[in-house]
Scaffold this motif. Sequence first.
Motif, mmCIF file in Angstrom:
data_model
loop_
_atom_site.group_PDB
_atom_site.id
_atom_site.type_symbol
_atom_site.label_atom_id
_atom_site.label_comp_id
_atom_site.label_asym_id
_atom_site.label_seq_id
_atom_site.Cartn_x
_atom_site.Cartn_y
_atom_site.Cartn_z
ATOM 1 N N ILE A 94 -7.929 -61.302 -3.927
ATOM 2 C CA ILE A 94 -7.106 -61.079 -5.126
ATOM 3 C C ILE A 94 -5.700 -60.624 -4.731
ATOM 4 O O ILE A 94 -4.695 -61.142 -5.234
ATOM 5 C CB ILE A 94 -7.771 -60.036 -6.046
ATOM 6 C CG1 ILE A 94 -9.067 -60.591 -6.643
ATOM 7 C CG2 ILE A 94 -6.809 -59.615 -7.166
ATOM 8 C CD1 ILE A 94 -9.863 -59.565 -7.412
ATOM 9 N N ASN A 104 -3.700 -63.375 -2.959
ATOM 10 C CA ASN A 104 -3.391 -64.474 -3.859
ATOM 11 C C ASN A 104 -2.224 -64.160 -4.784
ATOM 12 O O ASN A 104 -1.582 -65.084 -5.302
ATOM 13 C CB ASN A 104 -4.636 -64.851 -4.683
ATOM 14 C CG ASN A 104 -4.465 -66.124 -5.459
ATOM 15 O OD1 ASN A 104 -4.237 -66.117 -6.664
ATOM 16 N ND2 ASN A 104 -4.568 -67.248 -4.764
ATOM 17 N N ARG A 105 -1.904 -62.903 -4.993
ATOM 18 C CA ARG A 105 -0.820 -62.515 -5.894
ATOM 19 C C ARG A 105 0.523 -62.446 -5.176
ATOM 20 O O ARG A 105 1.559 -62.232 -5.813
ATOM 21 C CB ARG A 105 -1.114 -61.170 -6.557
ATOM 22 C CG ARG A 105 -2.358 -61.144 -7.428
ATOM 23 C CD ARG A 105 -2.399 -62.312 -8.386
ATOM 24 N NE ARG A 105 -1.257 -62.328 -9.263
ATOM 25 C CZ ARG A 105 -0.833 -63.390 -9.924
ATOM 26 N NH1 ARG A 105 -1.441 -64.551 -9.758
ATOM 27 N NH2 ARG A 105 0.216 -63.309 -10.722
ATOM 28 N N LYS A 144 3.911 -63.787 -3.451
ATOM 29 C CA LYS A 144 4.757 -64.950 -3.712
ATOM 30 C C LYS A 144 4.841 -65.874 -2.496
ATOM 31 O O LYS A 144 5.129 -67.058 -2.644
ATOM 32 C CB LYS A 144 6.160 -64.495 -4.132
ATOM 33 C CG LYS A 144 6.183 -63.788 -5.482
ATOM 34 C CD LYS A 144 7.604 -63.426 -5.886
ATOM 35 C CE LYS A 144 7.620 -62.751 -7.254
ATOM 36 N NZ LYS A 144 9.005 -62.384 -7.681
ATOM 37 N N ARG A 197 -0.557 -66.739 0.435
ATOM 38 C CA ARG A 197 -1.474 -67.256 -0.579
ATOM 39 C C ARG A 197 -2.429 -68.282 0.028
ATOM 40 O O ARG A 197 -3.617 -68.297 -0.285
ATOM 41 C CB ARG A 197 -0.665 -67.891 -1.714
ATOM 42 C CG ARG A 197 -1.511 -68.476 -2.820
ATOM 43 C CD ARG A 197 -0.639 -69.129 -3.863
ATOM 44 N NE ARG A 197 -1.418 -70.005 -4.713
ATOM 45 C CZ ARG A 197 -0.887 -70.885 -5.555
ATOM 46 N NH1 ARG A 197 0.420 -70.995 -5.625
ATOM 47 N NH2 ARG A 197 -1.650 -71.641 -6.293
#
Length: 498
Positions: free
Chosen positions: A203, A206-207, A209, A214
């Motif tokens: 999580i 994945n957040r 930028k 990612r």
Amino acid sequence: MTTTRTPSAAAPSARSNDLIYQLDDRPSFGPALFAALQHVLASFVGVITPTLIVGSVLGLGAYVPYLVSMALFVSGLGTFVQAKRIGPIGSGLLCLQGTSFAFLSAILSAGMIVKSRGGSPEEILSTLFGVCFCAAFVEIAFSQVMTKLRKIVTPVVTGTIICLIGLSLIKVAMTDIAGGYGAPDLGGLHHLGLAALVLCTIIILNRFKSQVVRLSAVIVGLALGFVVAWYTGRVDFANMADVPLVSVPVPFKFGFSFDWLAFVPIAVIFLITPLETAGDLTANSIISKQPVQGPLYLRRIKSGVLADGCNSAMAAVFNSLPMTTFSQNNGVIQLTGVASRHVGYYIAGIFVLLGLFPALGAVLQLMPKPVLGGATLIMFGTVAVAGIRILAEAGLHRRNVLIVAISLGLGLGVAAVPGVLSQMPDFLKNIFGSPITIGALSAILLNVFLPEEDAPQEDNLYDPEAHLHTVLQNPHNDEHEPLAHALRDHAGRAHNAG
């Protein structure tokens, strides 16, 4: 980087910039290999588990390691066919092929038929692979007419099937999080903590930028979980010395036999799994920003189902169970932002190597179940959300709500209470025991027989013209007075200006 896009009026989300690599982009070696490894890690257990179950239940003993190697080998070949698209065979999407769970009941029943007659493990395998080879042509034939059945392949049907696929797999992920089937300490806090570590890592990463961060979210989460598990003594390399160095694929290694009693249930499942494949391909198209209507979409469905059938026939030749398009990799695409079908070639190569050199696969088999569960929970949930998106675009008016509610209810109900079918004949239990099968059949039948509504509208949909008419007819209503006053004032200014 050159990006190829296919416009789609049917999918407004196609304008999103969520993807790092589009369908026809060619990532460089590093990013492509990195993305491929995440797909392999997410699906590895799903590819080999049906073979392990069949080997255990039917008592295939010493042949199980070879069968596991062949499952990985044919998954690589099948994934290459789906991604590459060879002639009319293959969807041309980043679709991962793996051993199908849908056939487990029918396969086990067929094996028990041979075993009850005193058949040896070689005779059991000979019959299983012979029957599966012949039954695969049922799906191959069905693929040629599937797209012409427009009343079957509709958004409400495919959306319901995709929802069922994701929701039914969540149980698998949660079981892994708790420690896996048969774990003596199921639900132990050390299992939950390990899964939570993987889940939170994915999580957080994945957040970011950064595309690189990612892209690495899943593999970093799994690697971190594996290292922590190894450090705490939950990974055992003791049995690695017994793993053979090489497994050589031998066509029909155990012979070729046929049995009608075993053939019929398996052939029926080959008529059902194309619906699941169509749902997976639709979800993949949505996540990959491809159209889900029109000739290109229908061609992909037809070619993808054809590839499923051909790959299942090929799997039988190389001593493995029937194959299907996996749902797991749709979640990986969503998380990593990599939809390039060229990554499928790398996935195929890795699986082939894992099949030919069993030691590589044996290392991945040591991955603790909670580590995998922490990652697959997100992926399976993402698949369910893709189905919800399709249903939202189809419109949830009264007719569609009825179809979705009944189909989801039946599918999830059977999954939650499998004993509801305990009094049915084994033949029917094999068909309706799968939540996806019974949910898909329900959605198709209801979609065909329930009459269409001419102008479906939500009961609570706001209609500004109707509201304006009500205001003008009842200007002294307390709720309407401010708006009516404003309208009169606007009309007076317009008159003076004229």
